[in-house]
Design a protein around this motif. Structure first.
Motif, mmCIF file in Angstrom:
data_model
loop_
_atom_site.group_PDB
_atom_site.id
_atom_site.type_symbol
_atom_site.label_atom_id
_atom_site.label_comp_id
_atom_site.label_asym_id
_atom_site.label_seq_id
_atom_site.Cartn_x
_atom_site.Cartn_y
_atom_site.Cartn_z
ATOM 1 N N SER A 197 30.835 42.724 40.075
ATOM 2 C CA SER A 197 32.358 43.835 40.601
ATOM 3 C C SER A 197 31.276 44.771 41.647
ATOM 4 N N GLY B 18 34.092 37.853 41.063
ATOM 5 C CA GLY B 18 35.136 38.827 40.060
ATOM 6 C C GLY B 18 36.412 38.182 39.618
ATOM 7 N N LEU C 69 30.078 48.485 32.859
ATOM 8 C CA LEU C 69 30.032 47.793 34.400
ATOM 9 C C LEU C 69 28.748 48.738 34.722
ATOM 10 N N TYR D 243 35.089 45.548 41.709
ATOM 11 C CA TYR D 243 35.478 46.515 41.044
ATOM 12 C C TYR D 243 36.489 47.115 40.510
ATOM 13 N N VAL E 49 38.777 44.227 38.742
ATOM 14 C CA VAL E 49 38.036 43.822 37.368
ATOM 15 C C VAL E 49 38.563 44.963 36.854
#
Length: 368
Positions: A245, A210, A237, A250, A253
């Motif tokens: 992610s 990550g 993504l 997630y 990012v």
């Protein structure tokens, strides 16, 4: 006739010729100015008006078999863009491999230039993807963790360019296009590590995946925004729990200043608006997008048709899905994938000319 008189007549004749020429040569129309696509926490505007982008994934648009190695079938660009509803969005592959002349090995921008020119002629918008995480239509090599750390700046690839050089080249060349909606640095980035092979079962996910992906977007996404500050950067993504992610990563990012828009890719849940589980499902991703104050688009929606189902039934399922997603808070939807030669005798994601999903895209766009 003396010399002074002779030269006076010559000057007069030249003046008449220039006047006639100026009156008969038509000035070329000024190119359209770039469209203004802006993002809010919940959606988009296009030239100041609400815009819920819908359209097609058409990865192969820059294929030109007379110039490059291609990626899929060659498309009649004017026929394709002319078939779209007004202000549709098309996502396509703008890979360095497609900007290399297969006969000379030299950089050749003509196939990609043609995509932007055709989209502009038809007043459509495009979202170019600068490289693919899985290596398809390029080297075929999966991009591992170290590529996202610094390999993108050091490893030479097509046209003798590193990815960093390609990013700079592409953004600089096409940032003035009136058809450009934004940039996607990497399609489905996933900084895993290959084992015996790079197939999914043989890959591992490092504990810092990550952070690595966040650092990549901080730098590479930041480079895009520095070169083209008025354009959006899409994360690309897949959003379904992939390495780098998954879960809370997630959101990590998504908070990158190098990311303007979050993405989700939706396969295998036909007719279901919010697929996935409580950790990596679309419902969770919508909540995370709200937390970071950025819109989320479902930029790949794929459902099989052909030998395993009719295109009309597929359109019904996708309509149910997209309508539910929009109500839940998504900001756009693209359908995977347009091809000029759909394999109707096979079970595929192919979307051919005249498919009812074109009508669905128009309905979504008309709702603003």
């Amino acid at each position: 006739m003396n010399a002074r008189t002779r030269w006076s007549l010559v000057y007069a004749a030249v003046a008449v010729l220039l006047t006639v020429t100026a009156c008969t040569v038509r000035a070329e129309p000024a190119p359209d100015p770039p469209r203004t696509v802006a993002a809010t926490s919940s959606g988009f505007t296009l030239d100041g008006d609400p815009w819920w982008p819908s359209g097609m994934d058409a990865y192969q648009l820059a294929t030109n078999w007379s110039i490059n190695r291609g990626c899929g079938a060659q498309v009649d660009l004017d026929a394709y863009f002319g078939s779209l509803p007004p202000n549709a969005l098309t996502r396509f592959d703008l890979f360095a491999a497609l900007a290399v002349n297969k006969f000379t090995g030299a950089v050749d921008f003509r196939p990609a230039d043609a995509v932007f020119a055709a989209a502009a002629r038809h007043h459509q918008l495009v979202l170019p993807v600068l490289v693919g995480g899985d290596g398809a239509c390029e080297s075929g090599e999966f991009k591992q963790r170290d590529w996202y750390v610094d390999g993108w700046k050091t490893e030479s690839a097509f046209g003798g360019m590193t990815y960093q050089q390609w990013l700079t080249t592409a953004v600089t060349r096409w940032r003035g296009s009136p058809a450009l909606a934004g940039w996607e640095p990497v399609g489905e980035p996933e900084p895993g590590v290959c084992g015996r092979s790079c197939a999914f079962p043989d890959r591992t996910c490092p504990s810092d995946a990550g952070a690595v992906l966040r650092g990549f977007f901080d730098t590479a996404g930041g480079a895009v925004r520095a070169l083209d500050p008025n354009r959006l950067v899409f994360s690309g993504l897949a959003g379904g729990g992939q390495c780098g992610s998954a879960g809370d990563d997630y959101e990590l990012v998504g908070r990158s200043p190098g990311v303007s828009v979050l993405d989700y890719h939706d396969y295998g849940a036909d007719g279901v608006p919010l697929p996935g589980d409580q950790w990596n499902g679309l419902g969770r991703r919508i909540t995370q997008a709200r937390a970071v104050g950025k819109p989320i688009v479902v930029n790949e929606i794929g459902q099989n048709a052909g030998s395993c189902g009719t295109v009309d039934d597929r359109a019904t399922d996708v309509r149910r899905k997209v309508t539910g997603q929009r109500a839940a808070g998504t900001a756009g939807a693209l359908f995977w994938a347009f091809v000029p030669d759909p394999r109707n005798d096979q079970c595929t994601f192919d979307i051919g000319p005249g498919d009812p999903l074109f009508g669905l895209a128009g309905d979504m766009l008309s709702q603003g």
